[in-house]
Design a protein around this motif. Sequence first.
Motif, PDB file in Angstrom:
ATOM      1  N   PHE A  55       0.654  -1.845   0.262  1.00  0.00           N
ATOM      2  CA  PHE A  55      -0.049  -0.021   0.009  1.00  0.00           C
ATOM      3  C   PHE A  55       0.955   1.162  -0.471  1.00  0.00           C
ATOM      4  CE2 PHE A  55      -2.128   3.310   2.041  1.00  0.00           C
ATOM      5  CZ  PHE A  55      -3.182   3.990   0.786  1.00  0.00           C
ATOM      6  N   ARG A  62       7.657   8.371   3.442  1.00  0.00           N
ATOM      7  CA  ARG A  62       6.821   8.889   4.516  1.00  0.00           C
ATOM      8  C   ARG A  62       7.325   8.904   6.483  1.00  0.00           C
ATOM      9  NH1 ARG A  62       1.499   7.191   1.512  1.00  0.00           N
ATOM     10  NH2 ARG A  62       2.561   5.817   0.163  1.00  0.00           N
ATOM     11  N   GLN A 103       1.623  13.539   7.245  1.00  0.00           N
ATOM     12  CA  GLN A 103       2.066  12.325   7.182  1.00  0.00           C
ATOM     13  C   GLN A 103       3.016  12.919   5.883  1.00  0.00           C
ATOM     14  OE1 GLN A 103       1.457   8.389   4.667  1.00  0.00           O
ATOM     15  NE2 GLN A 103       1.716   7.953   6.931  1.00  0.00           N
ATOM     16  N   ILE A 105       5.707  12.989   2.632  1.00  0.00           N
ATOM     17  CA  ILE A 105       5.023  11.761   1.267  1.00  0.00           C
ATOM     18  C   ILE A 105       6.774  12.055   0.189  1.00  0.00           C
ATOM     19  CG2 ILE A 105       3.685  10.428  -0.372  1.00  0.00           C
ATOM     20  CD1 ILE A 105       0.993  10.563   1.314  1.00  0.00           C
ATOM     21  N   LEU A 107       7.346  10.337  -2.822  1.00  0.00           N
ATOM     22  CA  LEU A 107       7.620   9.903  -4.291  1.00  0.00           C
ATOM     23  C   LEU A 107       9.259   9.232  -4.995  1.00  0.00           C
ATOM     24  CD1 LEU A 107       4.196   9.742  -6.059  1.00  0.00           C
ATOM     25  CD2 LEU A 107       4.492   8.469  -4.058  1.00  0.00           C
ATOM     26  N   GLN A 114       0.220   4.237  -6.599  1.00  0.00           N
ATOM     27  CA  GLN A 114      -0.018   3.747  -5.683  1.00  0.00           C
ATOM     28  C   GLN A 114      -1.989   2.890  -5.799  1.00  0.00           C
ATOM     29  OE1 GLN A 114      -1.325   6.627  -3.110  1.00  0.00           O
ATOM     30  NE2 GLN A 114      -0.907   5.417  -0.830  1.00  0.00           N
ATOM     31  N   HIS A 117      -7.552   3.772  -3.569  1.00  0.00           N
ATOM     32  CA  HIS A 117      -8.262   3.139  -2.668  1.00  0.00           C
ATOM     33  C   HIS A 117      -9.081   4.268  -1.837  1.00  0.00           C
ATOM     34  CE1 HIS A 117      -4.836   5.247  -1.558  1.00  0.00           C
ATOM     35  NE2 HIS A 117      -5.598   5.551  -0.194  1.00  0.00           N
ATOM     36  N   ASP A 119      -9.915   6.540   1.991  1.00  0.00           N
ATOM     37  CA  ASP A 119      -9.239   6.442   2.877  1.00  0.00           C
ATOM     38  C   ASP A 119      -9.700   6.211   4.098  1.00  0.00           C
ATOM     39  OD1 ASP A 119      -6.319   7.071   1.901  1.00  0.00           O
ATOM     40  OD2 ASP A 119      -6.375   9.273   2.628  1.00  0.00           O
ATOM     41  N   MET A 142      -3.950  17.417   0.881  1.00  0.00           N
ATOM     42  CA  MET A 142      -2.708  18.086   0.073  1.00  0.00           C
ATOM     43  C   MET A 142      -1.726  18.793   0.299  1.00  0.00           C
ATOM     44  SD  MET A 142      -0.093  15.605  -0.704  1.00  0.00           S
ATOM     45  CE  MET A 142      -0.464  14.041  -1.367  1.00  0.00           C
ATOM     46  N   THR A 155      -1.466  13.308  -7.632  1.00  0.00           N
ATOM     47  CA  THR A 155      -2.901  12.304  -6.688  1.00  0.00           C
ATOM     48  C   THR A 155      -4.028  12.594  -7.880  1.00  0.00           C
ATOM     49  OG1 THR A 155      -2.217  13.249  -4.673  1.00  0.00           O
ATOM     50  CG2 THR A 155      -4.263  12.203  -4.655  1.00  0.00           C
ATOM     51  N   HIS A 194      -8.739   7.620  -4.622  1.00  0.00           N
ATOM     52  CA  HIS A 194      -7.918   8.460  -4.831  1.00  0.00           C
ATOM     53  C   HIS A 194      -6.633   7.050  -5.085  1.00  0.00           C
ATOM     54  CE1 HIS A 194      -7.261   8.408  -0.885  1.00  0.00           C
ATOM     55  NE2 HIS A 194      -6.252   8.409  -0.618  1.00  0.00           N
ATOM     56  N   ALA A 195      -5.371   7.856  -5.404  1.00  0.00           N
ATOM     57  CA  ALA A 195      -4.525   7.076  -5.234  1.00  0.00           C
ATOM     58  C   ALA A 195      -3.025   8.407  -5.921  1.00  0.00           C
ATOM     59  CB  ALA A 195      -4.185   5.383  -6.474  1.00  0.00           C
ATOM     60  N   GLY A 196      -1.868   7.788  -5.089  1.00  0.00           N
ATOM     61  CA  GLY A 196      -1.135   8.029  -5.943  1.00  0.00           C
ATOM     62  C   GLY A 196      -0.699   7.959  -6.933  1.00  0.00           C
ATOM     63  N   ARG A 205       8.949  13.635  -5.271  1.00  0.00           N
ATOM     64  CA  ARG A 205       7.922  14.125  -5.878  1.00  0.00           C
ATOM     65  C   ARG A 205       7.599  14.424  -3.685  1.00  0.00           C
ATOM     66  NH1 ARG A 205       1.689  12.804  -5.304  1.00  0.00           N
ATOM     67  NH2 ARG A 205       2.899  12.514  -3.338  1.00  0.00           N
ATOM     68  N   ILE A 209       0.415  15.253   3.872  1.00  0.00           N
ATOM     69  CA  ILE A 209      -0.894  15.019   3.874  1.00  0.00           C
ATOM     70  C   ILE A 209      -1.311  15.716   5.240  1.00  0.00           C
ATOM     71  CG2 ILE A 209      -3.057  13.861   3.529  1.00  0.00           C
ATOM     72  CD1 ILE A 209      -2.238  12.288   1.480  1.00  0.00           C
TER      73      ILE A 209
HETATM   74  O1  LIG Z   1       0.455  10.491  -2.847  1.00  0.00           O
HETATM   75  C1  LIG Z   1      -0.093  10.821  -2.634  1.00  0.00           C
HETATM   76  O2  LIG Z   1      -0.354  11.385  -4.194  1.00  0.00           O
HETATM   77  C2  LIG Z   1      -1.476  10.262  -2.690  1.00  0.00           C
HETATM   78  C3  LIG Z   1      -1.033   9.563  -1.197  1.00  0.00           C
HETATM   79  C4  LIG Z   1      -2.483   8.695  -0.463  1.00  0.00           C
HETATM   80  O3  LIG Z   1      -3.150   8.728  -0.803  1.00  0.00           O
HETATM   81  C5  LIG Z   1      -2.510   7.999   0.706  1.00  0.00           C
HETATM   82  O4  LIG Z   1      -1.075   7.630   1.180  1.00  0.00           O
HETATM   83  O5  LIG Z   1      -3.252   7.796   1.484  1.00  0.00           O
END
Ligand SMILES: O=C(O)CCC(=O)C(=O)O
Length: 303
Positions: A55, A62, A103, A105, A107, A114, A117, A119, A142, A155, A194-196, A205, A209
């Motif tokens: 995930f 992170r 958090q 993040i 990338l 990603q 999902h 959240d 974000m 995202t 959504h997803a990264g 990147r 969040i």
């Molecule tokens: O990094 C992103 O753009 C989204 C990350 C995310 O949705 C997550 O880790 O729950």
Amino acid sequence: MSVIEADARAASYLSQLLELGYCVIPDLMQAALVDELARDLRPHFEQAVTSKGPFYGEDTKRFGGLLSRSDRMAAFVQHGLVLSIVEAVLGPWCDRIALNLTQAIELMPHSVDQVPHRDQDMWPCSKLIAPDLSVEFLVNVMWPFVPYSEANGATRIWPGSHRRQNELLMDPSAAICPTLAPGSALLFLGSTLHAGGANRTEAPRRGMIVSYTLGWLKPYELQWLAYPPEIARRFPEDLTALLGYHIHRPNLGNVDGRCPSGLLRAHHRDGVGAVDALRPEQLAIIAQYRSGLPSPEVVGEST
Ligand SMILES: O=C(O)CCC(=O)C(=O)O
Ligand SMILES: [Fe+2]
């Protein structure tokens, strides 16, 4: 900006957020402040160990507890316009909202996308309680530290997916990935798919969040442990309340029957027992019971 202008701005973004499941707010924070925060976090990014698991993704970094890592964080967590939008979404379902997580993040270059999902699915009750989506559990914000584009993994968001909870995944071509500049923010609901994205560039990147939840739900990041009393004591009271150092009426989240905000002050245990913290409607029900008259609900049910 006047209060009325700020309110009108909040109302417009709120309606986009509720209608589409997301909204982008440009120029929310001075880009210079974002740069300073990113600079404060740079050594932490550099020292961070790569994530593990399918995930988080093994090509991401992170870390949480950002309020302890930069004094500039509080301005992001307590941004007035963000809080008024979040209050409007979550406020009807709780006595007070709470910080869910901070958090950072990264990338990493050439990271894969990603898995899509929602959240809020981390709380198993969300599918039971909110099949009709009258209840929202989470609002994500974000904050990009670098420009986000499709190429570096901005995202991905499925607009309208918050109203389609029975679809675990949706057509990838229906996803959008809003470009973001540092200083802008992407807000999306916990119910939004959504997803990264995949970072196809040579540069990391980086962003973060900040998310908010109902004050009665277990937060994703345990705020009391991330900021134990000896650390939280240094924060202003309204920030510590957001971290959960405040009772959630009725009486939820107490220490020795008292509001945990007292733990941050020396006199917490000085000769006081448990103290009720009740909402007006609970006080009214108790008063009604004590008066010996049946409560209106009971009368309603029997007729
Ligand atoms: O990094 C992103 O753009 C989204 C990350 C995310 O949705 C997550 O880790 O729950
Ligand atoms: Fe997510």
